[in-house]
Design an enzyme around this catalytic site. Sequence first.
Site, PDB file in Angstrom:
ATOM      1  N   ASN A  66       0.826  -1.426   0.117  1.00  0.00           N
ATOM      2  CA  ASN A  66       0.016  -0.022  -0.064  1.00  0.00           C
ATOM      3  C   ASN A  66       0.827   1.179  -0.014  1.00  0.00           C
ATOM      4  O   ASN A  66       2.062   1.112   0.018  1.00  0.00           O
ATOM      5  CB  ASN A  66      -1.041  -0.262   1.248  1.00  0.00           C
ATOM      6  CG  ASN A  66      -0.093  -0.076   2.690  1.00  0.00           C
ATOM      7  OD1 ASN A  66       0.739   0.865   2.725  1.00  0.00           O
ATOM      8  ND2 ASN A  66      -0.376  -1.351   3.175  1.00  0.00           N
ATOM      9  N   ASP A 109      -3.623  -6.660   4.914  1.00  0.00           N
ATOM     10  CA  ASP A 109      -4.923  -7.554   5.547  1.00  0.00           C
ATOM     11  C   ASP A 109      -4.922  -9.074   5.036  1.00  0.00           C
ATOM     12  O   ASP A 109      -5.057  -9.874   5.681  1.00  0.00           O
ATOM     13  CB  ASP A 109      -6.250  -7.110   5.282  1.00  0.00           C
ATOM     14  CG  ASP A 109      -6.681  -5.852   6.030  1.00  0.00           C
ATOM     15  OD1 ASP A 109      -5.908  -5.579   7.184  1.00  0.00           O
ATOM     16  OD2 ASP A 109      -7.363  -4.903   5.688  1.00  0.00           O
ATOM     17  N   LYS A 120       9.270 -16.977 -10.933  1.00  0.00           N
ATOM     18  CA  LYS A 120       8.619 -16.062 -11.443  1.00  0.00           C
ATOM     19  C   LYS A 120       7.276 -16.497 -12.272  1.00  0.00           C
ATOM     20  O   LYS A 120       7.460 -17.314 -12.905  1.00  0.00           O
ATOM     21  CB  LYS A 120       9.410 -15.034 -12.464  1.00  0.00           C
ATOM     22  CG  LYS A 120       8.871 -13.872 -12.883  1.00  0.00           C
ATOM     23  CD  LYS A 120       9.494 -12.937 -14.036  1.00  0.00           C
ATOM     24  CE  LYS A 120       8.378 -11.939 -14.539  1.00  0.00           C
ATOM     25  NZ  LYS A 120       9.389 -11.634 -15.957  1.00  0.00           N
ATOM     26  N   PHE A 143      -4.534   2.749  14.898  1.00  0.00           N
ATOM     27  CA  PHE A 143      -4.867   3.786  13.743  1.00  0.00           C
ATOM     28  C   PHE A 143      -5.905   3.330  12.941  1.00  0.00           C
ATOM     29  O   PHE A 143      -6.121   2.081  12.837  1.00  0.00           O
ATOM     30  CB  PHE A 143      -3.796   4.353  12.838  1.00  0.00           C
ATOM     31  CG  PHE A 143      -2.668   5.163  13.493  1.00  0.00           C
ATOM     32  CD1 PHE A 143      -2.003   5.012  14.616  1.00  0.00           C
ATOM     33  CD2 PHE A 143      -2.811   6.429  12.886  1.00  0.00           C
ATOM     34  CE1 PHE A 143      -1.223   6.035  15.040  1.00  0.00           C
ATOM     35  CE2 PHE A 143      -1.881   7.586  13.497  1.00  0.00           C
ATOM     36  CZ  PHE A 143      -1.298   7.044  14.487  1.00  0.00           C
ATOM     37  N   LYS A 198     -13.662  -0.339  15.197  1.00  0.00           N
ATOM     38  CA  LYS A 198     -12.368  -1.054  15.325  1.00  0.00           C
ATOM     39  C   LYS A 198     -11.824  -1.062  16.691  1.00  0.00           C
ATOM     40  O   LYS A 198     -11.052  -1.804  17.162  1.00  0.00           O
ATOM     41  CB  LYS A 198     -11.384  -0.138  14.268  1.00  0.00           C
ATOM     42  CG  LYS A 198     -10.745  -1.005  13.174  1.00  0.00           C
ATOM     43  CD  LYS A 198     -10.461  -0.010  12.243  1.00  0.00           C
ATOM     44  CE  LYS A 198     -10.881  -0.325  10.615  1.00  0.00           C
ATOM     45  NZ  LYS A 198     -10.076   0.471   9.769  1.00  0.00           N
ATOM     46  N   LYS A 247     -10.512  -4.240  18.612  1.00  0.00           N
ATOM     47  CA  LYS A 247      -9.259  -4.445  18.640  1.00  0.00           C
ATOM     48  C   LYS A 247      -8.913  -4.192  20.215  1.00  0.00           C
ATOM     49  O   LYS A 247      -7.672  -4.132  20.408  1.00  0.00           O
ATOM     50  CB  LYS A 247      -8.701  -3.693  17.657  1.00  0.00           C
ATOM     51  CG  LYS A 247      -8.857  -4.196  16.194  1.00  0.00           C
ATOM     52  CD  LYS A 247      -8.078  -3.773  15.187  1.00  0.00           C
ATOM     53  CE  LYS A 247      -8.565  -3.766  13.877  1.00  0.00           C
ATOM     54  NZ  LYS A 247      -7.395  -3.738  12.790  1.00  0.00           N
TER      55      LYS A 247
HETATM   56  N1  CTP Z   1      -3.617  -3.615  11.897  1.00  0.00           N
HETATM   57  C1  CTP Z   1      -2.969  -4.820  12.364  1.00  0.00           C
HETATM   58  N2  CTP Z   1      -2.798  -6.051  11.935  1.00  0.00           N
HETATM   59  C2  CTP Z   1      -3.561  -6.132  10.481  1.00  0.00           C
HETATM   60  C3  CTP Z   1      -4.442  -5.192  10.066  1.00  0.00           C
HETATM   61  C4  CTP Z   1      -4.257  -4.063  10.766  1.00  0.00           C
HETATM   62  O1  CTP Z   1      -2.157  -4.402  13.473  1.00  0.00           O
HETATM   63  N3  CTP Z   1      -3.375  -7.462   9.992  1.00  0.00           N
HETATM   64  C5  CTP Z   1      -3.675  -2.656  12.791  1.00  0.00           C
HETATM   65  C6  CTP Z   1      -3.133  -1.189  11.981  1.00  0.00           C
HETATM   66  O2  CTP Z   1      -1.892  -1.252  12.340  1.00  0.00           O
HETATM   67  C7  CTP Z   1      -3.971  -0.039  12.516  1.00  0.00           C
HETATM   68  C8  CTP Z   1      -5.290  -0.915  12.638  1.00  0.00           C
HETATM   69  O3  CTP Z   1      -5.061  -2.102  12.760  1.00  0.00           O
HETATM   70  O4  CTP Z   1      -3.506   0.234  13.687  1.00  0.00           O
HETATM   71  C9  CTP Z   1      -6.406  -0.507  11.680  1.00  0.00           C
HETATM   72  O5  CTP Z   1      -5.936  -0.627  10.553  1.00  0.00           O
HETATM   73  P1  CTP Z   1      -6.912  -0.851   9.283  1.00  0.00           P
HETATM   74  O6  CTP Z   1      -6.284  -1.582   8.290  1.00  0.00           O
HETATM   75  O7  CTP Z   1      -7.557   0.408   9.313  1.00  0.00           O
HETATM   76  O8  CTP Z   1      -7.957  -1.885  10.061  1.00  0.00           O
HETATM   77  P2  CTP Z   1      -8.562  -3.287   9.300  1.00  0.00           P
HETATM   78  O9  CTP Z   1      -9.006  -4.169  10.739  1.00  0.00           O
HETATM   79  O10 CTP Z   1      -7.934  -3.914   8.469  1.00  0.00           O
HETATM   80  O11 CTP Z   1     -10.120  -3.000   8.956  1.00  0.00           O
HETATM   81  P3  CTP Z   1     -10.452  -2.513   7.412  1.00  0.00           P
HETATM   82  O12 CTP Z   1      -9.284  -2.631   6.504  1.00  0.00           O
HETATM   83  O13 CTP Z   1     -11.547  -3.217   7.084  1.00  0.00           O
HETATM   84  O14 CTP Z   1     -10.591  -0.977   7.425  1.00  0.00           O
END
Ligand code: CTP
Length: 399
Positions: free
Chosen positions: A207, A276, A286, A321, A335, A339
Site C-alpha cells: 500500500n 490484511d 517468477k 490507527f 475498530k 481490537k
Molecule cells: N492492523 C494490524 N494488523 C493487521 C491489520 C491492521 O495490526 N493485520 C492494525 C493497523 O496497524 C492499525 C489498525 O489495525 O493500527 C487498523 O488498521 P485498518 O487497516 O484500518 O483496519 P482493518 O482491521 O484492516 O479494517 P479495514 O481494512 O476493514 O478497514
Amino acid sequence: MKKTIVLGVTGGIAAFKAAQLTSNLIKKGYDVEVIMTKNATEFITPLTFESLTRHNVMIDTFEKVADRSVKHISIAKRADAFILVPATANVIAKIVHGLADDMLTTTFLAAKCKKVICPAMNTNMYENPITQQNLQLCRQYGYHVIEPDSGYLACGDTGQGKLADLHTIEQYIDSLFQDHALLKGKRVLVTAGPTQEALDPVRFISNHSSGKMGYSIAQAAYDMGAEVTLISGPVNLSSIDGVTMIHVTSAKEMMEAVKQEYATQDFIIKAAAVSDYRAETISQEKRKKQADTIQLTFVKNEDILAYLGQHKKPSQVLCGFAMETNHVVTFAKEKMKRKQCDILIANNLRQEGAGFQHDTNVVTMLYEDVEETLPLMKKYTLGQEILKKMVYLQEKKKG
Ligand code: CTP
C-alpha cells in the site's frame, strides 16, 4: 526562570520571518538573544531585532569592545536552546563540519544546549544530496531538523524549501522545555510503514504508506526521553538515531517482531499499514504471463493490533490507527472496540493535509468516551499529542 533562546538568523529571504518569531517567543516569556550572519543583515536590519529583544544583536566575533571576544562563550553557556531560523544550505554545511568563522557559527559550536535547525532555501538546493546528507549529519549530532514546507518560493519555483510555519517552530520550542522528560523511564514500541506480501520473487502487493506517521511518533517519543523500539516495514526513511530499529517486510514478520517485543513495553503504537491479506502460495519462480485474466487466492493475515488488544497487560496503553475513506468515526469506534485499543487515531484519506505521503495529518482521537478532533498539524506534533494522551491514560489506569 526565563529560558534563553539564541536565535541564529542567516542570509535567506525567510530572514524577515525571524522577526515575527522573535516577537512571538518574547510574548511567550522567553528571553531571546539574536545572532545574525553578515548576509542576514542584507535581508533585515539588526535594529528590528534589537527593538524586539532589547539586546544588542551579535554579528561579528571581534568587531566591538574587548568583552565581545568571549561573548560567544558566555551566550553559548546561557542558551537553553539554539535555533537557526532560517538555516541556509551554506550555514548547515558549516555547522556540520565544525566551521566557526563568524559569531553565529562560533557560538553554535560552543553551545551545548538543544539545537534546532529550520532550513529554508530553493527546492533544488534543499533536494541536493549534499544538503540532504548535511541535514542527516545534523540529525546524527542530535540537532532537531524542522523540515521545510512545500509551496511557492521567493525564487518563483514551487516545491519543498519554504520555512516551516512559525506555529510549528514555536510549538517545538515549547516542547523542548515542557515534554523534555515526560517519558523518562518509559518503553515505547512503534510500528510504521507498509508491509509487502510477496507473490513471487519479483512481485508483491502493498500500500502507499510512507511510514512518516510512525517515524514521527518514534522520534517524538525519543525526544521526550523514552526508550524506543521501531518496527518498520519497507520505507524510504532513514533510521532514527538512538532508537532500536527492527526492519521487517511482511505482516508475518511484523507479527513475529511485535510478539518478541511487546511484553516489556509501556506504550504500543500501531501506526503501520499492515496488509490484511497475503497470497496463499508464494511462487518460488517468477509467475509467467499466460491467460488474459488470472485468479490468485489470498488468505487473511493475523491482526496484530487485535492480538495486542487480547494480550496487553493491565498497565500497558495500546494505540491503534484507522484510515478510512467514509464513515470515519463510526468505523473507527467499531475498530477500537473490536481490537481493544485504549486510544485510536482516526483519519480520513480524503481530507486535505491527511494521509499517507504528507508531513501533516488531521485526525480525531478516540479514547474513553471522548472524541477529540485536532486541527491540521505536523505528524511530529501529532506524535507528541498522542504520547501525552497515552501518559494520561496510563496514569488513570494505575489510579
Ligand atoms: N492492523 C494490524 N494488523 C493487521 C491489520 C491492521 O495490526 N493485520 C492494525 C493497523 O496497524 C492499525 C489498525 O489495525 O493500527 C487498523 O488498521 P485498518 O487497516 O484500518 O483496519 P482493518 O482491521 O484492516 O479494517 P479495514 O481494512 O476493514 O478497514
